[in-house]
Design a protein around this motif. Structure first.
Motif, PDB file in Angstrom:
ATOM      1  N   LYS A 295     -63.686   1.116  64.300  1.00  0.00           N
ATOM      2  CA  LYS A 295     -64.401   1.039  63.026  1.00  0.00           C
ATOM      3  C   LYS A 295     -65.439   2.160  62.981  1.00  0.00           C
ATOM      4  CE  LYS A 295     -67.008  -2.099  60.062  1.00  0.00           C
ATOM      5  NZ  LYS A 295     -67.548  -3.456  59.901  1.00  0.00           N
ATOM      6  N   ILE A 296     -65.501   2.890  61.829  1.00  0.00           N
ATOM      7  CA  ILE A 296     -66.476   3.962  61.658  1.00  0.00           C
ATOM      8  C   ILE A 296     -67.816   3.340  61.318  1.00  0.00           C
ATOM      9  CG2 ILE A 296     -67.049   6.058  60.395  1.00  0.00           C
ATOM     10  CD1 ILE A 296     -64.557   6.285  62.116  1.00  0.00           C
ATOM     11  N   GLY A 302     -71.275  10.195  64.311  1.00  0.00           N
ATOM     12  CA  GLY A 302     -71.775  11.480  64.778  1.00  0.00           C
ATOM     13  C   GLY A 302     -70.970  12.018  65.936  1.00  0.00           C
ATOM     14  N   SER A 303     -70.327  11.154  66.713  1.00  0.00           N
ATOM     15  CA  SER A 303     -69.511  11.624  67.837  1.00  0.00           C
ATOM     16  C   SER A 303     -68.061  11.830  67.420  1.00  0.00           C
ATOM     17  CB  SER A 303     -69.576  10.622  68.992  1.00  0.00           C
ATOM     18  OG  SER A 303     -69.105   9.350  68.581  1.00  0.00           O
ATOM     19  N   ILE A 304     -67.626  11.130  66.390  1.00  0.00           N
ATOM     20  CA  ILE A 304     -66.241  11.281  65.933  1.00  0.00           C
ATOM     21  C   ILE A 304     -66.109  12.504  65.017  1.00  0.00           C
ATOM     22  CG2 ILE A 304     -64.403  10.195  64.574  1.00  0.00           C
ATOM     23  CD1 ILE A 304     -65.437   7.489  65.576  1.00  0.00           C
ATOM     24  N   ARG A 305     -66.891  12.527  63.960  1.00  0.00           N
ATOM     25  CA  ARG A 305     -67.059  13.648  63.042  1.00  0.00           C
ATOM     26  C   ARG A 305     -65.829  13.982  62.221  1.00  0.00           C
ATOM     27  NH1 ARG A 305     -70.929  18.137  66.055  1.00  0.00           N
ATOM     28  NH2 ARG A 305     -72.399  16.614  66.958  1.00  0.00           N
ATOM     29  N   THR A 306     -64.643  14.206  62.855  1.00  0.00           N
ATOM     30  CA  THR A 306     -63.465  14.722  62.154  1.00  0.00           C
ATOM     31  C   THR A 306     -62.280  13.810  62.386  1.00  0.00           C
ATOM     32  OG1 THR A 306     -62.748  16.051  64.023  1.00  0.00           O
ATOM     33  CG2 THR A 306     -64.308  17.080  62.479  1.00  0.00           C
ATOM     34  N   TYR A 307     -61.196  14.135  61.641  1.00  0.00           N
ATOM     35  CA  TYR A 307     -59.947  13.400  61.876  1.00  0.00           C
ATOM     36  C   TYR A 307     -59.447  13.631  63.294  1.00  0.00           C
ATOM     37  CZ  TYR A 307     -59.921  12.904  56.783  1.00  0.00           C
ATOM     38  OH  TYR A 307     -60.253  12.612  55.495  1.00  0.00           O
ATOM     39  N   TYR A 405     -77.919  20.481  49.782  1.00  0.00           N
ATOM     40  CA  TYR A 405     -77.833  19.715  51.051  1.00  0.00           C
ATOM     41  C   TYR A 405     -76.516  18.935  51.056  1.00  0.00           C
ATOM     42  CZ  TYR A 405     -78.518  16.347  54.792  1.00  0.00           C
ATOM     43  OH  TYR A 405     -78.341  15.594  55.925  1.00  0.00           O
ATOM     44  N   THR A 406     -75.697  19.168  52.088  1.00  0.00           N
ATOM     45  CA  THR A 406     -74.398  18.484  52.211  1.00  0.00           C
ATOM     46  C   THR A 406     -74.478  17.458  53.354  1.00  0.00           C
ATOM     47  OG1 THR A 406     -73.212  20.432  51.410  1.00  0.00           O
ATOM     48  CG2 THR A 406     -71.935  18.768  52.648  1.00  0.00           C
ATOM     49  N   VAL A 407     -74.006  16.234  53.101  1.00  0.00           N
ATOM     50  CA  VAL A 407     -73.989  15.167  54.123  1.00  0.00           C
ATOM     51  C   VAL A 407     -72.853  15.442  55.104  1.00  0.00           C
ATOM     52  CG1 VAL A 407     -73.779  12.703  54.548  1.00  0.00           C
ATOM     53  CG2 VAL A 407     -74.915  13.523  52.460  1.00  0.00           C
ATOM     54  N   THR A 408     -73.194  15.556  56.389  1.00  0.00           N
ATOM     55  CA  THR A 408     -72.186  15.802  57.440  1.00  0.00           C
ATOM     56  C   THR A 408     -72.166  14.639  58.420  1.00  0.00           C
ATOM     57  OG1 THR A 408     -73.705  16.930  58.940  1.00  0.00           O
ATOM     58  CG2 THR A 408     -72.651  18.279  57.227  1.00  0.00           C
ATOM     59  N   ALA A 409     -71.032  14.523  59.141  1.00  0.00           N
ATOM     60  CA  ALA A 409     -70.922  13.477  60.162  1.00  0.00           C
ATOM     61  C   ALA A 409     -71.915  13.712  61.285  1.00  0.00           C
ATOM     62  CB  ALA A 409     -69.495  13.430  60.709  1.00  0.00           C
ATOM     63  N   ALA A 410     -72.216  15.006  61.571  1.00  0.00           N
ATOM     64  CA  ALA A 410     -73.108  15.318  62.686  1.00  0.00           C
ATOM     65  C   ALA A 410     -74.514  14.841  62.425  1.00  0.00           C
ATOM     66  CB  ALA A 410     -73.091  16.824  62.944  1.00  0.00           C
TER      67      ALA A 410
END
Length: 869
Positions: A295-296, A302-307, A405-410
């Motif tokens: 589950k995200i 922050g550790s997964i970030r991408t597909y 400002y862009t929301v990122t997984a990091a």
């Protein structure tokens, strides 16, 4: 004068009653004396003169009357040497102190030598220190003695019985009687248990004879007689064995197991350079019903970030499961490669994505605050939503300069709310335009104020939201599971169980495994099982073996296809020859000093299962190389192949006939008249043994086998009795699964030590030995007299011969009127206490009456003497 006569008569009466009282006292005193015979009193009148006119008082005399012929009651006792006589007669006894003297006793049946002859009914005999049978009065029992040499009972004399036979001579076994039923249908594969019996040699040493049984056919048996320790054997030697063969059956080729592989692909949009992972998304992989899911969350995004990160995290989730999953997972980019841990074992795989809630963000401009003489204009923007998504991009244009400002997984874990976004935008505006404007944040409100009084601010806001589409996971099998097949081959053995030294050999890949029969095997399955066990005990062999019936199945330890030979030819242009590749093959491409290897394993076989796929692999790792089909082109390239070891085993076989052991053949009838009975005994195959069957084998004849043993004391012939031919009893074969021995006895005995002495039937004196044997050493005669009541009494409850009693007659018990000898019993006295007390009262009254006559007569005489006065 009658007065004087009456006094004399009264005195005689007193004397007679005194004697009677003495008899009574003697009887009462001996009422508990074993074998005592009471004495009664007989009164006899004395007449001086008696007629019709005159009677003078005479008197009375008392004579003893002996009750020697009246038997007392018999009492059972525990002592085996106590005896009693039931009926008439006496024991002959001798005073121990006078045993040395000899007396000639004249009997009614002749003259018998006896020593100081006495006779008694007291039979409480016990062994004394000299081993004579002596009663409590000290008299030794006389009897007819058995001659120790001839064994004949000597009836010409009686003598004190002395137990001198303390040792029993051993008896060598000469016959064995065997009765048993051999099972018509023994338990398959189970040995019929041996029978054994202990016999004795001429020295009394215990020896053993073993009977070994084997059913050869429905009504045919082998019997082996084994006599350990004997210099001669009943059965010994061998004969040429029966033929034996080994033949091959069907060969089933092996098949290398291939592991199933499924490839999972994660798909989704990318907005503003961010893979659209959404908080609350759940990505699940279900393998054979077991769910592995991720589950995200704000904590892990922050550790997964991408597909790609999601694919790696899911792979780790599968590989770290406890208990371990049945598959292994690897990730590459947005794909997960799921491979079965066990090649050849298929699995079922499903994927599922549950999407979290998507938020569409907006920015709403608020009413501006106009500029004044003391302050610049203030513009405000409201961000109505609370949650932001990965990939959302927020832009504020200030005086023609866009700030985004862009929301990122990091950064999501730190800045996951709209307030965080507003603060970030304020900071960026101040960083870039801080000389002209000042931005501030208050929750979800962004304020921008000109730094110059009476100056306006020109601003606008836009939002680019992440894609709203739901991410997907798809799974396709790239390599199908192939079940492994282990090569197997059947081998059939033939022969005759019971033969010794028959050799069966199987060579596996050139390694020979041999089993030599011992003769103890009951069936061919025993032999095949033994050979299979020898194969399995050699762990270096690539096979295992199992046995059923007379067939061995040899199976490869691993599932593997037959291997092929591959070669690489050419330089610069290298061709991989062959149509298949094998697990275990190693392929090498060398360019200059660099060698690029590829080893085919169960894990990667699905990727490189053809020569073309192998060359495609090298094209991907060798710089400047290209591949077309089985050919690789690369400048200066050369190739080499190390083929896998042959996966299929080879078999060779051989068989050598052994020896049939010597034995005695037993045949049982099959006809309605003879079924189950012994019809024939054959000693034709006893080899060098001594066993010989009976010559007459007709119906009803004795079924015997005679054999000779020698334990170092000379030949000893033993006859084995198996019943009668064609008759029930003895040795038979009827329905059953187990041998049933009903009788197995022999007539020998070891040396025996004295155990005890007892009285047997008819007065026999028997000595028992600790070897179980008994021997008669004497016999007790019963002595009768014509007038036993006239015997003369002596102390100790014995009688001696008198003229009135007649001559003694020595008889066997229960003959000629003699009584029977009863062992473990004694005869009580024949005194009746109640009767004696009655007689005592009568005697006392009679005595008192006689005394009264004396006193009365005295008074009358006093009257006479007083007349003169």
């Amino acid at each position: 004068m009658s007065i004087f006569g009456s006094m004399t008569t009264a005195v005689l009466g007193l004397n007679a009653q005194s004697k009677a009282l003495g008899h009574i006292s003697d009887n009462i005193a001996n009422s508990s004396t074993i074998g005592y015979k009471r004495v009664d009193s007989a009164f006899e009148t004395m007449v001086l003169q008696s007629s019709q006119r005159l009677h003078e008082p005479g008197g009375v005399t008392a004579q003893p009357v002996f009750m020697n012929n009246i038997q007392g009651s018999l009492t059972q006792v525990q002592s085996p040497t106590n005896i009693a006589i039931q009926g008439q007669g006496f024991f002959s006894v001798t005073k121990v102190a006078t045993q040395g003297s000899s007396t000639l006793v004249q009997t009614q049946t002749g003259t018998v030598n006896s020593s100081a002859a006495f006779y008694t009914r007291a039979g409480d005999f016990e062994l004394d220190k000299s081993r004579y049978l002596v009663n409590s009065a000290g008299y030794a029992l006389n009897g007819w003695v058995v001659d120790p040499v001839t064994g004949v009972l000597q009836k010409d004399q009686v003598a004190p019985i002395q137990v001198n036979s303390l040792i029993d001579k051993p008896v060598a076994t000469s016959t064995i009687d065997l009765s048993a039923n051999l099972p018509a249908t023994p338990k398959a594969g189970e040995k019929v248990p041996d029978s054994s019996i202990q016999i004795f040699d001429s020295q009394g040493n215990p020896r053993t004879v073993n009977f070994k049984w084997r059913q050869q056919a429905d009504s045919s048996w082998r019997m082996v007689l084994d006599a350990p320790g004997s210099n001669t054997k009943p059965v010994d030697g061998t004969f040429s064995g029966n033929p034996a063969t080994v033949t091959f059956g069907q060969n089933i080729a092996g098949q290398t197991a291939v592991a199933q592989v499924n490839v999972i692909t994660i798909s989704g949009n990318n907005t503003n350079g961010q893979d659209n992972l959404r908080i609350g998304d759940v990505y699940s992989v279900k393998v054979n019903g077991t769910n592995y899911s991720l589950k995200i969350t704000a904590d892990n995004i922050g550790s997964i970030r991408t597909y790609s990160g999601l694919a790696g995290a899911l792979a780790n989730q599968i590989n770290s499961a406890s208990p371990a999953a049945s598959v292994l997972a690897t990730s590459s980019g947005q794909t997960i490669r799921v491979t079965a841990r066990d090649a050849g074992t298929p699995f079922k795989l499903n994927t599922e994505v549950t999407s979290g809630t998507n938020t569409v963000n907006t920015i709403v401009a608020q009413t501006s605050t106009a500029a004044t003489a003391s302050a610049g204009e203030i513009d405000k923007f409201q961000f109505p939503q609370t949650q932001v998504e990965i990939g959302d991009s927020f832009t504020i244009d200030v005086n023609g300069t866009p700030i985004s400002y862009t929301v990122t997984a990091a950064t999501y874990q730190s800045y996951s709310t709209v307030s965080d976004v507003v603060a970030q935008l304020a900071g960026r505006i101040n960083q870039q335009l801080g000389t002209t404007v000042t931005a501030s944040s208050a929750g979800n409100i962004l304020s921008i104020q000109s730094n110059t009084a009476n100056t306006n601010v020109t601003s606008s806001a836009t939002v680019t939201n992440s894609a709203t589409a739901v991410n997907t996971m798809s799974s396709l099998p790239s390599v199908a599971s192939v079940a492994g097949v282990r090569q197997s081959r059947t081998v059939t053995l033939t022969g005759t169980p019971g033969d010794i030294g028959t050799q069966y050999t199987l060579s596996i890949n050139g390694t020979a495994v041999t089993y030599s029969t011992t003769g103890e095997e009951m069936t061919m399955e025993d032999i095949t099982a033994a050979l299979a066990n020898k194969i399995n005990s050699n762990t270096s062999l690539p096979v295992t073996a199992s046995a059923q019936g007379g067939v061995i199945t040899v199976t490869a330890k691993t599932a593997a296809s037959p291997t092929g030979t591959n070669t690489m030819t050419g330089t610069g242009t290298v061709t991989l020859n062959g149509s298949t590749v094998d697990i275990g093959d190693t392929y090498n491409i060398t360019v200059g000093a660099t060698t690029y290897p590829l080893t085919i394993t169960t894990a990667n076989y699905g990727l490189y299962d053809t020569p073309a796929k192998v060359m495609q692999y090298f094209a991907s790792v060798v710089p400047g190389a290209t591949a077309s089909g089985n050919t690789l082109t690369a400048a200066g390239a050369s190739g080499a192949v190390t083929d896998a070891a042959p996966a299929q085993f080879t078999l060779d076989q051989s068989a050598v006939a052994g020896q049939t052991p010597a034995h005695i053949g037993l045949t049982f009838g099959k006809t309605p008249e003879t079924v189950g009975t012994l019809t024939n005994i054959s000693t034709a195959l006893v080899g060098t043994g001594t066993a010989v069957s009976s010559a007459n084998q007709s119906s009803g004849a004795d079924a015997t086998v005679t054999f000779t043993v020698d334990y170092g004391f000379g030949p000893q012939q033993v006859t084995l009795n198996l019943g009668k031919y064609q008759k029930p009893g003895g040795l038979t074969q009827y329905a059953g699964e187990e041998i049933n021995v009903t009788q197995l006895v022999q007539n020998g005995a070891p040396r025996g030590q004295f155990k005890d002495v007892v009285f047997g039937d008819n007065g026999a004196v028997m000595v028992n030995y600790d070897n179980g044997r008994s021997k008669m050493i004497a016999k007790v005669p019963i002595i009768t007299f014509n007038n036993p009541n006239a015997l003369q009494r002596e102390s100790g409850g014995v009688f001696v011969e008198s003229e009135e009693a007649g001559k003694p007659n020595f008889n066997d018990p229960e003959t000629n009127g003699a009584g029977a000898v009863v062992a473990n019993s004694v005869e009580s006295s024949n005194v009746d206490i109640a009767d004696e007390f009655t007689k005592m009262i009568v005697t006392q009254r009679s005595y008192s009456a006689n005394a009264k006559i004396v006193t009365t007569s005295d008074e009358m005489l006093q009257e006479v003497l007083g007349l003169k006065r």
